[in-house]
Write a protein that holds these residues in place. Structure first.
Motif, short mmCIF file in Angstrom:
data_model
loop_
_atom_site.label_atom_id
_atom_site.label_comp_id
_atom_site.label_asym_id
_atom_site.label_seq_id
_atom_site.Cartn_x
_atom_site.Cartn_y
_atom_site.Cartn_z
N ARG A 1 -9.37 -3.00 -4.05
CA ARG A 1 -8.23 -3.06 -3.13
C ARG A 1 -6.91 -3.07 -3.90
O ARG A 1 -5.94 -2.43 -3.49
N HIS B 1 -11.07 7.51 -2.96
CA HIS B 1 -11.88 6.32 -3.24
C HIS B 1 -13.30 6.56 -2.75
O HIS B 1 -13.53 7.37 -1.86
N SER C 1 -14.66 -5.71 -4.73
CA SER C 1 -13.82 -5.40 -3.58
C SER C 1 -12.36 -5.78 -3.83
O SER C 1 -11.44 -5.00 -3.52
N GLN C 2 -12.12 -6.95 -4.40
CA GLN C 2 -10.74 -7.37 -4.69
C GLN C 2 -10.08 -6.45 -5.70
O GLN C 2 -8.93 -6.05 -5.55
N GLU D 1 -6.41 0.45 -5.20
CA GLU D 1 -6.09 1.35 -4.09
C GLU D 1 -4.67 1.14 -3.60
O GLU D 1 -4.01 2.08 -3.17
N ALA D 2 -4.16 -0.08 -3.67
CA ALA D 2 -2.78 -0.37 -3.25
C ALA D 2 -1.76 0.37 -4.10
O ALA D 2 -0.65 0.62 -3.66
N ARG E 1 -15.88 2.05 -6.37
CA ARG E 1 -16.51 0.73 -6.30
C ARG E 1 -17.98 0.87 -6.69
O ARG E 1 -18.71 1.63 -6.06
N THR F 1 0.81 -1.21 0.00
CA THR F 1 0.00 0.00 0.00
C THR F 1 0.85 1.27 0.00
O THR F 1 0.35 2.33 -0.28
#
Length: 189
Positions: A158, A186, A154-155, A161-162, A170, A28
Motif C-alpha cells: 500500500r 500492481h 499488504s502495508q 502503491e501510494a 505482493r 495516493t
C-alpha cells in the motif's frame, strides 16, 4: 485579503499549511518524488542483505542532487549476489523505495532480497519458478524485492502503491514486496 501579520500568519505560511494538508489528505495522488520533496531536502535509504551480511544507511540525495559516490555504493550493495555483477540502478526505483519507507514511518531497514539480476541469474531463477519474468526489470537495475519484519506485505505494498510511480507486486506466501520504476501497475495477493 486582510493583513494576516496581526495574527502572526503570512500568506506563504497559509499556502504551506494548505499544501501539507493536501499531501496528507490525498497521498495516493502524489508520486514518489513529490512525497520526498520537502522532506528536509534529503533522501535516505536503509537496507541490509542477509545474503552478503552487508548493511547500508545513507543519504543519497541532497537539495535536488544525487550524490554520485553514494549512488555507486548503492549500486554495489544492490548487486547480483550470486555472480557479484553490478549495474547502474535506476535512481527512480531507489526514490520509490525511500518514499514508501518514509510513508510507513519505520526506522527498520529494508531487507533486500533481490536488486540487480544478471541475465544468467534471471534465466536460472526462471527455470525454477514460473513467477520470474523473462524480461525482468531486475536485469535493467529497475526493480527490488524487499521485506520488513515490522510491516506486512499488504502495508508495504500500500505504501509503494501510494507513490503511484511504478510496479508493485505482493508476494504474501514468500513475504516480500516487489517495487520497480516501470509502468504503474500492481499484482499479487
Amino acid at each position: 485579503m486582510a493583513d494576516m501579520t496581526n495574527f502572526g500568519i503570512t500568506r506563504r505560511g497559509v499556502l504551506g499549511i494548505f499544501a501539507a494538508t493536501v499531501v496528507a489528505a490525498a497521498p495516493t495522488y502524489s508520486n514518489a518524488f513529490g512525497l520526498l520533496r520537502g522532506s528536509g531536502d534529503i533522501r535516505r535509504i536503509k537496507m541490509y542483505s542477509g545474503r552478503t551480511g552487508e548493511s547500508i544507511d545513507t543519504i543519497y540525495w541532497i537539495e535536488g542532487d544525487y550524490i554520485p559516490e553514494v549512488v555507486k555504493e548503492i549500486n554495489h550493495f544492490m548487486r547480483d549476489w550470486r555472480s557479484d555483477d553490478t549495474t547502474r540502478m535506476d535512481v527512480r526505483t531507489i526514490d520509490i523505495m525511500a518514499a514508501a519507507h518514509r510513508l510507513m514511518d519505520v526506522s527498520e531497514p529494508y531487507m533486500l532480497l533481490s536488486g540487480y539480476r544478471s541475465p544468467a541469474t534471471n534465466a536460472m531463477l526462471r527455470s525454477r519458478s514460473g513467477g520470474v519474468a523473462r524480461n525482468s526489470l531486475h536485469m535493467k537495475g529497475q526493480a527490488a524485492d524487499l521485506r520488513l519484519k515490522s510491516r506486512s506485505v499488504s502495508q508495504m505494498a500500500r505504501a509503494a502503491e501510494a507513490c503511484a510511480s511504478g510496479g508493485v507486486g505482493r508476494y504474501s506466501r514468500s513475504n516480500f514486496v516487489h517495487m520497480d520504476c516501470g509502468p504503474v501497475r500492481h499484482w499479487g495477493g
